[in-house]
Enzyme design. Structure first.
Site, mmCIF file in Angstrom:
data_model
loop_
_atom_site.group_PDB
_atom_site.id
_atom_site.type_symbol
_atom_site.label_atom_id
_atom_site.label_comp_id
_atom_site.label_asym_id
_atom_site.label_seq_id
_atom_site.Cartn_x
_atom_site.Cartn_y
_atom_site.Cartn_z
ATOM 1 N N ARG A 190 5.203 -4.711 8.325
ATOM 2 C CA ARG A 190 4.390 -4.036 7.302
ATOM 3 C C ARG A 190 3.556 -5.008 6.445
ATOM 4 O O ARG A 190 3.195 -4.704 5.303
ATOM 5 C CB ARG A 190 5.260 -3.179 6.363
ATOM 6 C CG ARG A 190 5.948 -2.028 7.043
ATOM 7 C CD ARG A 190 4.980 -0.951 7.502
ATOM 8 N NE ARG A 190 5.665 0.176 8.065
ATOM 9 C CZ ARG A 190 5.982 0.306 9.366
ATOM 10 N NH1 ARG A 190 5.621 -0.633 10.237
ATOM 11 N NH2 ARG A 190 6.612 1.370 9.801
ATOM 12 N N SER A 264 6.013 6.861 4.489
ATOM 13 C CA SER A 264 7.224 6.254 3.914
ATOM 14 C C SER A 264 6.898 5.636 2.562
ATOM 15 O O SER A 264 6.019 4.774 2.481
ATOM 16 C CB SER A 264 7.753 5.139 4.822
ATOM 17 O OG SER A 264 8.020 5.662 6.082
ATOM 18 N N GLU A 374 6.232 1.003 -0.318
ATOM 19 C CA GLU A 374 5.234 0.684 0.709
ATOM 20 C C GLU A 374 3.780 0.970 0.306
ATOM 21 O O GLU A 374 2.922 0.116 0.483
ATOM 22 C CB GLU A 374 5.588 1.457 1.987
ATOM 23 C CG GLU A 374 4.682 1.097 3.155
ATOM 24 C CD GLU A 374 5.062 1.809 4.435
ATOM 25 O OE1 GLU A 374 6.228 1.721 4.847
ATOM 26 O OE2 GLU A 374 4.178 2.445 5.022
HETATM 27 C C1 LIG Z 1 2.413 11.470 6.929
HETATM 28 C C2 LIG Z 1 2.234 9.985 7.005
HETATM 29 C C3 LIG Z 1 2.867 9.265 7.997
HETATM 30 C C4 LIG Z 1 2.698 7.882 8.091
HETATM 31 N N1 LIG Z 1 3.341 7.220 9.091
HETATM 32 C C5 LIG Z 1 3.200 5.878 9.191
HETATM 33 C C6 LIG Z 1 3.876 5.170 10.233
HETATM 34 O O1 LIG Z 1 4.578 5.745 11.052
HETATM 35 N N2 LIG Z 1 3.717 3.832 10.289
HETATM 36 C C7 LIG Z 1 2.924 3.150 9.404
HETATM 37 O O2 LIG Z 1 2.815 1.927 9.526
HETATM 38 N N3 LIG Z 1 2.262 3.801 8.415
HETATM 39 C C8 LIG Z 1 2.389 5.141 8.285
HETATM 40 N N4 LIG Z 1 1.761 5.812 7.274
HETATM 41 C C9 LIG Z 1 0.953 5.044 6.284
HETATM 42 C C10 LIG Z 1 -0.567 5.059 6.572
HETATM 43 O O3 LIG Z 1 -0.935 6.168 7.327
HETATM 44 C C11 LIG Z 1 -1.035 3.806 7.288
HETATM 45 O O4 LIG Z 1 -0.703 2.671 6.560
HETATM 46 C C12 LIG Z 1 -2.550 3.827 7.521
HETATM 47 O O5 LIG Z 1 -2.919 2.768 8.369
HETATM 48 C C13 LIG Z 1 -3.364 3.751 6.241
HETATM 49 O O6 LIG Z 1 -4.709 4.006 6.588
HETATM 50 P P1 LIG Z 1 -5.756 4.536 5.540
HETATM 51 O O7 LIG Z 1 -7.101 4.480 6.177
HETATM 52 O O8 LIG Z 1 -5.350 5.844 5.017
HETATM 53 O O9 LIG Z 1 -5.646 3.419 4.410
HETATM 54 P P2 LIG Z 1 -5.819 3.596 2.823
HETATM 55 O O10 LIG Z 1 -4.662 4.353 2.289
HETATM 56 O O11 LIG Z 1 -7.165 4.109 2.499
HETATM 57 O O12 LIG Z 1 -5.700 2.081 2.357
HETATM 58 C C14 LIG Z 1 -4.479 1.389 2.447
HETATM 59 C C15 LIG Z 1 -4.717 -0.082 2.089
HETATM 60 O O13 LIG Z 1 -5.554 -0.679 3.062
HETATM 61 C C16 LIG Z 1 -6.765 -1.171 2.467
HETATM 62 N N5 LIG Z 1 -7.869 -0.871 3.389
HETATM 63 C C17 LIG Z 1 -8.195 0.340 3.896
HETATM 64 N N6 LIG Z 1 -9.257 0.219 4.721
HETATM 65 C C18 LIG Z 1 -9.577 -1.102 4.726
HETATM 66 C C19 LIG Z 1 -10.609 -1.862 5.382
HETATM 67 N N7 LIG Z 1 -11.497 -1.306 6.191
HETATM 68 N N8 LIG Z 1 -10.659 -3.186 5.142
HETATM 69 C C20 LIG Z 1 -9.751 -3.794 4.311
HETATM 70 N N9 LIG Z 1 -8.782 -3.127 3.662
HETATM 71 C C21 LIG Z 1 -8.711 -1.798 3.875
HETATM 72 C C22 LIG Z 1 -6.898 -0.415 1.150
HETATM 73 O O14 LIG Z 1 -7.637 -1.160 0.201
HETATM 74 C C23 LIG Z 1 -5.445 -0.259 0.747
HETATM 75 O O15 LIG Z 1 -4.991 -1.440 0.151
HETATM 76 C C24 LIG Z 1 1.891 7.206 7.156
HETATM 77 C C25 LIG Z 1 1.248 7.926 6.146
HETATM 78 C C26 LIG Z 1 1.422 9.305 6.069
HETATM 79 C C27 LIG Z 1 0.717 10.056 4.983
#
Ligand SMILES: Cc1cc2nc3c(=O)[nH]c(=O)nc-3n(C[C@H](O)[C@H](O)[C@H](O)COP(=O)(O)OP(=O)(O)OC[C@H]3O[C@@H](n4cnc5c(N)ncnc54)[C@H](O)[C@@H]3O)c2cc1C
Length: 400
Positions: A190, A264, A374
């Site tokens: 992570r 999570s 997380e």
């Molecule tokens: C129902 C659910 C289930 C999930 N299951 C998992 C799982 O099984 N495994 C897991 O690892 N995660 C899981 N997650 C967490 C999440 O989905 C992941 O971490 C996902 O990759 C986040 O993507 P996002 O575009 O929504 O990021 P955001 O929430 O928009 O951003 C998260 C972080 O990344 C940074 N960021 C976003 N885009 C960029 C970019 N282009 N360049 C630089 N920094 C950036 C942001 O500034 C922030 O710090 C889950 C979430 C939910 C809601």
């Protein structure tokens, strides 16, 4: 001229469905506009936040007092596995384009380069439809592709670090576009440089993955193993369908439910043997009926013991009697307690962090474990975080 909006609500842009507004907001479709967005912020002394799908964050009720940069470039294209010259706006194809003819390098190896604004699950669907192995266990994870490297997204025995070749980034420090290799991202559980020592330095604009036309099944995770009893060689489609079904049994997919969540909320604990012994003593004292189960995470058959032992937070929360624990609009998911639910869709960030404080205090008292959180916490001051029980290391992370 960048299109900038003022006072844009972030609540609908996060899967938690919580949070105030961004003071300023820029939707970036062409990566070539990224430097101008940072120039705009710098000229006005504004803090910046890079936003993807908002599925790994909790935004404060006051919102974000700065410029939100929403990275929304699109396209999935075949790619050689050596870095391409950065020519934004060219070479991308829409996800619905016909099967690509020009693929990566080597027998069975296929490279795909994905723009950061693509929804991650569309990428997994694309790979499965094109018979490409390597990310099928990462089905149904919300969010956009630009964020998968940030926390080394992982699930059901696969992690993005296992298939990621490189990411193309804008580097704020040098004001230039660059390509970072897998090694340079320094992936661990992570974690990567993007959410640790180089937090806020890079904007990820595309991600290149190395997938395989040769089946590489990973059915080792207990739920998946059980699902495929009697079917040792499932197809890619079968694996994707199974992962989606297994996930849906555990927690609601935010886009399809009034309940919001950020996946999570609590990380699993990685303990040294010494730390594990301390936790064991606490279980002997406070939770003797759960001791047997704890010891399964350090099996006596393992010799030598690994240097770190992974203790699932779901087990710890359940052992402490916190499964389904609810305060007002917020609840630990009754089926998978590491997920904090905005049960009614009307919860505030304050309610979430108040419940999290209570949960972590109980866990600490009963097991001695400090459960690390997380999701990113956006728009909170150091004093507020201290009030919610975050320690100095966590406050540094969330206010960097
Ligand atoms: C129902 C659910 C289930 C999930 N299951 C998992 C799982 O099984 N495994 C897991 O690892 N995660 C899981 N997650 C967490 C999440 O989905 C992941 O971490 C996902 O990759 C986040 O993507 P996002 O575009 O929504 O990021 P955001 O929430 O928009 O951003 C998260 C972080 O990344 C940074 N960021 C976003 N885009 C960029 C970019 N282009 N360049 C630089 N920094 C950036 C942001 O500034 C922030 O710090 C889950 C979430 C939910 C809601």
């Amino acid at each position: 001229m960048l299109p900038i909006e003022q006072n844009r609500s972030l609540k609908p842009l996060t899967t938690f469905k919580i949070g105030g507004a961004a003071r300023e907001f820029a939707e970036i479709v062409d990566p070539a506009d990224v430097p101008a967005a940072f120039d705009y912020a710098e000229e006005r002394g504004l803090a910046t936040l890079v936003l993807g799908g908002g599925s790994n964050m909790l935004v404060s009720d006051r919102g974000f007092d700065g410029l939100v940069i929403h990275v929304s470039n699109r396209g999935i294209a075949p790619s050689p596995l050596t870095p391409l010259p950065t020519t934004w706006g060219e070479g991308y194809k829409n996800s619905n384009s016909p099967r690509p003819t020009q693929w990566g390098e080597g027998p069975g190896v296929r490279g795909i380069r994905i723009a950061s604004g693509e929804m991650w699950d569309d990428v997994v669907k694309f790979a499965v439809e094109h018979e490409l192995w390597g990310i099928e266990n990462l089905s149904r994870i919300p969010g956009r592709t630009g964020a998968v490297a940030v926390q080394n997204v992982g699930a059901y025995g696969q992690e993005i670090k296992d298939v990621l070749v490189n990411v193309e980034v804008f580097d704020r420090k040098t004001n230039s576009f660059q390509t970072l290799t897998n090694e340079e991202c320094e992936f661990t559980y992570r974690k990567s440089i993007f959410n640790t020592r180089e937090k806020n330095r890079y904007v990820i604009l595309s991600t290149t993955l190395q997938l395989s036309t040769v089946p590489k099944r990973n059915l080792s995770y207990p739920d998946v193993k059980k699902w495929f009893e009697g079917n040792p060689e499932p197809s890619l489609e079968e694996i994707r369908a199974a992962i989606k079904a297994i996930r849906d049994r555990k927690f609601p997919f935010p886009a399809e439910s009034i309940e919001g969540n950020a996946g999570s909320f609590f990380k699993n604990s990685l303990l040294t043997i010494e730390q594990f012994e301390n936790v064991k003593r606490q279980f002997e004292r406070n939770l003797p009926e759960r001791l047997d189960r704890l010891l399964r995470y350090a099996p006596s058959t393992l010799y030598p013991l690994p240097s770190t032992l992974k203790i699932p937070s779901a087990f710890v929360l359940e052992a402490c009697g916190l499964k389904g624990f609810r305060r007002g609009n917020v609840q630990l998911n009754p089926t998978q307690p590491v997920v904090v639910l905005n049960v009614t869709g009307n919860a505030t960030a304050d309610e979430v962090l108040t419940l999290v404080r209570e949960v972590r205090t109980t866990v600490q008292e009963k097991t001695g474990l400090h459960l690390y959180t997380e999701p990113e916490l956006i728009g909170f001051t150091a004093d507020e975080l201290r009030g919610y029980g975050f320690n100095r290391e966590e406050i540094r992370r969330y206010t960097a």
